[in-house]
Motif scaffolding. Structure first.
Motif, PDB file in Angstrom:
ATOM      1  N   VAL A 225       0.853  -1.190   0.000  1.00  0.00           N
ATOM      2  CA  VAL A 225       0.000   0.000   0.000  1.00  0.00           C
ATOM      3  C   VAL A 225       0.888   1.239   0.000  1.00  0.00           C
ATOM      4  N   TYR A 226       0.594   2.145  -0.923  1.00  0.00           N
ATOM      5  CA  TYR A 226       1.353   3.389  -1.040  1.00  0.00           C
ATOM      6  C   TYR A 226       0.455   4.585  -0.717  1.00  0.00           C
ATOM      7  N   GLY A 227       1.022   5.557  -0.021  1.00  0.00           N
ATOM      8  CA  GLY A 227       0.340   6.829   0.161  1.00  0.00           C
ATOM      9  C   GLY A 227       0.488   7.665  -1.096  1.00  0.00           C
ATOM     10  N   ARG A 228      -0.601   8.283  -1.526  1.00  0.00           N
ATOM     11  CA  ARG A 228      -0.575   9.150  -2.700  1.00  0.00           C
ATOM     12  C   ARG A 228      -1.087  10.544  -2.320  1.00  0.00           C
ATOM     13  N   THR A 229      -0.535  11.549  -2.992  1.00  0.00           N
ATOM     14  CA  THR A 229      -0.932  12.940  -2.775  1.00  0.00           C
ATOM     15  C   THR A 229      -1.514  13.489  -4.070  1.00  0.00           C
ATOM     16  N   VAL A 230      -2.757  13.977  -4.017  1.00  0.00           N
ATOM     17  CA  VAL A 230      -3.361  14.631  -5.178  1.00  0.00           C
ATOM     18  C   VAL A 230      -3.377  16.132  -4.928  1.00  0.00           C
ATOM     19  N   THR A 231      -3.318  16.899  -6.005  1.00  0.00           N
ATOM     20  CA  THR A 231      -3.322  18.353  -5.904  1.00  0.00           C
ATOM     21  C   THR A 231      -4.541  18.901  -6.633  1.00  0.00           C
ATOM     22  N   LEU A 232      -5.229  19.813  -5.970  1.00  0.00           N
ATOM     23  CA  LEU A 232      -6.474  20.383  -6.474  1.00  0.00           C
ATOM     24  C   LEU A 232      -6.288  21.880  -6.718  1.00  0.00           C
ATOM     25  N   PHE A 233      -6.575  22.312  -7.946  1.00  0.00           N
ATOM     26  CA  PHE A 233      -6.470  23.720  -8.324  1.00  0.00           C
ATOM     27  C   PHE A 233      -7.882  24.295  -8.422  1.00  0.00           C
ATOM     28  N   THR A 324      -4.106  20.151  -1.344  1.00  0.00           N
ATOM     29  CA  THR A 324      -3.743  18.754  -1.561  1.00  0.00           C
ATOM     30  C   THR A 324      -4.609  17.854  -0.682  1.00  0.00           C
ATOM     31  N   ALA A 325      -4.607  16.569  -1.011  1.00  0.00           N
ATOM     32  CA  ALA A 325      -5.342  15.584  -0.236  1.00  0.00           C
ATOM     33  C   ALA A 325      -4.605  14.256  -0.298  1.00  0.00           C
ATOM     34  N   ALA A 326      -4.807  13.427   0.717  1.00  0.00           N
ATOM     35  CA  ALA A 326      -4.146  12.126   0.805  1.00  0.00           C
ATOM     36  C   ALA A 326      -5.098  11.012   0.408  1.00  0.00           C
ATOM     37  N   CYS A 327      -4.575  10.036  -0.329  1.00  0.00           N
ATOM     38  CA  CYS A 327      -5.306   8.803  -0.588  1.00  0.00           C
ATOM     39  C   CYS A 327      -4.286   7.676  -0.644  1.00  0.00           C
ATOM     40  N   VAL A 328      -4.729   6.451  -0.883  1.00  0.00           N
ATOM     41  CA  VAL A 328      -3.809   5.326  -0.988  1.00  0.00           C
ATOM     42  C   VAL A 328      -4.122   4.507  -2.228  1.00  0.00           C
ATOM     43  N   VAL A 329      -3.110   3.793  -2.707  1.00  0.00           N
ATOM     44  CA  VAL A 329      -3.282   2.792  -3.762  1.00  0.00           C
ATOM     45  C   VAL A 329      -2.646   1.494  -3.275  1.00  0.00           C
TER      46      VAL A 329
END
Length: 391
Positions: A225-233, A324-329
């Motif tokens: 499981v990896y932590g992912r960071t998304v960016t929102l504009f 930004t927000a955190a999610c996982v894959v």
């Protein structure tokens, strides 16, 4: 020993809710266990899910034939799910996959679409610029564009639709989360955080990244499981209107692998253009690390990386704010979902998104339902059997 349900699905995310719907349409005695989205993410101490969001790319075009087929079959049922639930979760704005001209990646993407009779357009550098003037593609870039049956979905609304339809079909929706699963007397027994215990003839664990948590399986799944960071504009209403014809985008160039979604209205009423694609990996080794990660806003280094790419790719973008927000894959050894039984004939697993399964979740859930109903998955055109691997 008496059971409470014939089948229990543990996990009410994209795969689990889909599996529950497909099961409940065919048999009685189905339950799905999974919490609602927490009202306050930062204060929440329970489990999380990555579908707490409004944007995921959906498309058939994929260089891998199995993933293309999973997506294509799911997309084919979007209309039915939206109609029957009354929840509109899909926007058909098209999707373009861009990569170096003549690359194997593009050719395999095109071939997978051809094999499924999906209409696509091949665009060279000039064609990309003419079709999508708001993007400034890198030099030597070509693309495959899928105009119909592609765009983006709201994973939050899709889970809501699947849960509603499962309930309408007779499934019990238990808004709690599992803390332990075991086999006892030939049945599966699940205990929840609320202190209740439920027994079923068969159980399907579909807990996403949290499937690696202790006490849920006879042996842990072999999954990272990896932590992912998304960016929102955040963009203005005027910019959202100006970019209304923007398709979803996947850009695969040396040193860059990102996805970008056009402006989408979020629950706060504002429009956000979303970009994801971490330049490196952050491994989350256990449930405690995942819970802590979800309470953060992600990594600043990833934000900087994605912000730079977005500025080059959409040069006219004038964001009102950037967040930004955190999610996982979760990645399996096969790079496909694991759909199969554990060492217990009463406990099966359905997990492993490979960062690409939101769009394909209805078909993955259907396969999970077939596993419980038939004891196995028939081939159905896939070149993999989705066999689980355990640590």
């Amino acid at each position: 020993m008496a059971v409470d349900f014939k089948y229990i699905v543990v996990g009410r995310g994209l795969m689990g809710a889909a599996a529950a719907r497909h099961l409940a349409r065919q048999v009685d005695g189905v339950a799905v266990i999974g919490p609602d989205e927490p009202a306050d993410r930062k204060a929440h101490q329970g489990v999380f899910a990555s579908h707490y969001d409004e944007g995921r790319i959906t498309r058939t075009i994929d260089p891998n034939g199995n993933w293309a087929l999973l997506a294509n079959r799911s997309i084919g049922r979007y209309g039915e799910i939206a109609r029957d639930s009354g929840i509109d979760f899909y926007r058909e704005v098209g999707c373009v996959v861009a990569a170096p001209g003549g690359s194997e990646y593009l050719e395999e993407t095109r071939q997978a679409a051809v094999s499924l009779s999906v209409e696509t357009s091949l665009l060279d550098q000039a064609g990309l610029k003419a079709a999508f003037p708001f993007f400034a593609f890198p030099d030597d870039c070509a693309g495959v564009f899928e105009a119909r049956g592609a765009g983006h979905i709201s994973p939050r609304k899709l889970v809501k639709a699947q849960s509603l339809l499962a309930e309408k079909a007779g499934a019990a929706v238990i808004r709690d989360h599992a803390v332990s699963i075991r086999e006892e007397g030939g049945s599966a027994v699940v205990r929840t955080a609320g202190g209740l215990t439920y027994r079923a003839e068969k159980l399907l664990l579909a807990a996403g990244g949290f499937s690696i948590a202790e006490n849920l399986l006879p042996r842990p799944v072999a999954m990272t499981v990896y932590g992912r960071t998304v960016t929102l504009f955040e963009v203005s209403e005027a910019d959202a209107e100006r970019l209304a014809t923007m398709p979803s985008l996947i850009l695969d160039m040396p040193g860059i692998h990102i996805y970008l979604l056009p402006p989408i209205r979020y629950p706060d009423g504002k429009f956000y253009l979303k970009i994801g694609g971490d330049p490196d990996d952050l491994v989350l080794g256990d449930e405690a690390e995942m819970r802590a990660w979800f309470r953060t806003e992600g990594r600043e280094t990833v934000r900087t990386h994605l912000q730079r790419i977005a500025a080059d790719l959409v040069p006219d973008l004038a964001p009102l704010s950037i967040s930004t927000a955190a999610c996982v894959v979760s990645y399996t050894e096969s790079d496909y979902p694991m759909i199969g039984y554990t060492s217990s004939p009463a406990i099966a697993v359905l997990t492993g998104c490979a960062g690409t399964s939101a769009k394909s979740s209805d078909e993955i859930g259907r396969l999970g339902a077939e596993l419980l109903l038939s004891g196995r998955i028939s081939q159905q055109g896939y070149s993999t059997d989705f066999t689980p691997q355990f640590s």
